[in-house]
Design an enzyme around this catalytic site. Structure first.
Site, PDB file in Angstrom:
ATOM      1  N   LYS A 154       0.884  -1.158  -0.104  1.00  0.00           N
ATOM      2  CA  LYS A 154      -0.044   0.182  -0.088  1.00  0.00           C
ATOM      3  C   LYS A 154       1.099   1.126  -0.026  1.00  0.00           C
ATOM      4  CE  LYS A 154      -4.105   0.348   2.122  1.00  0.00           C
ATOM      5  NZ  LYS A 154      -5.083   0.165   1.403  1.00  0.00           N
TER       6      LYS A 154
HETATM    7  N1  PMP Z   1      -7.489  -3.157  -3.350  1.00  0.00           N
HETATM    8  C1  PMP Z   1      -7.025  -1.976  -3.080  1.00  0.00           C
HETATM    9  C2  PMP Z   1      -6.553  -1.097  -4.313  1.00  0.00           C
HETATM   10  C3  PMP Z   1      -7.198  -1.427  -1.748  1.00  0.00           C
HETATM   11  O1  PMP Z   1      -6.571  -0.119  -1.683  1.00  0.00           O
HETATM   12  C4  PMP Z   1      -7.759  -2.188  -0.889  1.00  0.00           C
HETATM   13  C5  PMP Z   1      -7.842  -1.583   0.714  1.00  0.00           C
HETATM   14  N2  PMP Z   1      -8.221  -0.200   0.599  1.00  0.00           N
HETATM   15  C6  PMP Z   1      -8.320  -3.382  -1.078  1.00  0.00           C
HETATM   16  C7  PMP Z   1      -7.985  -3.704  -2.294  1.00  0.00           C
HETATM   17  C8  PMP Z   1      -8.646  -4.117   0.210  1.00  0.00           C
HETATM   18  O2  PMP Z   1      -7.817  -4.533   1.053  1.00  0.00           O
HETATM   19  P1  PMP Z   1      -8.327  -4.924   2.497  1.00  0.00           P
HETATM   20  O3  PMP Z   1      -9.355  -5.920   2.550  1.00  0.00           O
HETATM   21  O4  PMP Z   1      -6.924  -5.178   3.088  1.00  0.00           O
HETATM   22  O5  PMP Z   1      -8.791  -3.493   3.002  1.00  0.00           O
END
Ligand code: PMP
Length: 304
Positions: A154
């Site tokens: 991220k």
């Molecule tokens: N894809 C992207 C691009 C994201 O930024 C996120 C989180 N905001 C997700 C998928 C989902 O991730 P998580 O389940 O860990 O929140």
């Protein structure tokens, strides 16, 4: 969301909202050299429960390692700092937003030598999207190509693409956009992973052009453990959209969001039964909500 949070944790000190200071010449402000997480905590009858804190902090440290950041703190210390920031916020349900970024000290692209800052904020948060199934359109903009960045991290640069798409969302009356990858396979929403159901089979795009979501991993486990359904991870092309009975998005903020329809780039609209009382997506959504609010001992003890 109008966010004003009384105390912000920075490098082991709590700072009041009005006293925060970040330098205009921080490397992150100029070159987007920062990494972040979204973590949710839920109200229980005892203490707020932070869902999968360790997994989120592991991913935060992975993202930091991609930018070669030497954090001053260990994972355990950051987890403790998250817990303390929740306790000091006096909120019972909300978000935790840890970020790490390169501060002052360097103004070249290569940030080596700039100070690494760690900041944690907490704010109240109930529900992101309502219970209504949403209408989705396939965006013209493609998801970032995995050959150009690290899709497992991220890191903020990955999100300039998401911001561009998000700015378009409401224009045509759709609730969300769905992104294809640069090879025209289905990838994800700008911030969520996607699942499809066809009869008794569940599909989700394979890892490569998507962020490996923590909710995605939880949902895959739930399908296997609770419904004895194996989830097939593979490339999914938009031509397959007419095959599916249900579709839904998943991420930390919105949990499971049922998709009512997906409209492709040529304005063909595919309608789904997602989220109906008897649907599989409703079942999995209920299982997910139960576990995130389940009063196990995770992290609760840390707060007492
Ligand atoms: N894809 C992207 C691009 C994201 O930024 C996120 C989180 N905001 C997700 C998928 C989902 O991730 P998580 O389940 O860990 O929140």
């Amino acid at each position: 969301m109008d966010i004003k949070t009384p105390l912000i944790w920075k490098n082991w000190t709590f700072i009041k909202w009005d006293d925060t200071q970040d330098h205009h010449l921080s490397h992150a402000l100029h070159y987007w050299s920062w990494v972040f997480e979204w973590i949710r905590f839920y109200n229980t009858t005892k203490w707020p429960k932070i869902f999968k804190l360790e997994e989120h902090i592991d991913r935060l440290f992975y993202s930091a390692s991609v930018f070669q950041m030497n954090a001053e703190f260990s994972k355990e210390e950051i987890m403790q700092a998250c817990i303390q920031t929740v306790a000091k916020s006096w909120e019972t349900e909300g978000y935790i937003r840890p970020i790490m970024y390169y501060g002052t000290g360097k103004m070249w692209l290569n940030p080596t030598g700039a100070k690494v800052e760690t900041v944690i904020s907490v704010w109240k948060f109930g529900k992101y999207l309502g219970d209504k199934a949403i209408d989705v359109k396939i965006a013209k903009t493609r998801r970032v190509d995995p050959r150009t960045t690290d899709m497992n991290a991220k890191i903020c640069g990955n999100y300039s693409n998401s911001i561009l798409v998000s700015l378009e969302i409401k224009k045509d009356g759709f609730d969300e956009w769905l992104l294809l990858d640069t090879n025209d396979f289905i990838a994800e929403w700008p911030g969520e992973n996607i699942f499809f159901i066809q009869g008794n089979t569940v599909y989700t795009p394979e890892l490569w052009t998507i962020l490996p979501g923590i909710t995605r991993a939880t949902i895959i486990d739930l399908f296997q453990d609770k419904l004895d359904i194996k989830v097939i991870q593979r490339k999914i092309s938009p031509e397959e959209l007419w095959n599916f009975d249900e579709a839904f998005f998943v991420w930390t903020a919105a949990e499971v969001t049922a998709i009512a329809s997906i409209t492709n780039e040529w304005w063909t609209k595919f309608i789904y039964n997602s989220g109906n009382a008897s649907s599989t997506s409703k079942k999995i959504s209920d299982f997910y909500h139960n576990i995130v609010t389940w009063e196990d001992e995770n992290y609760i003890n840390h707060l007492s």
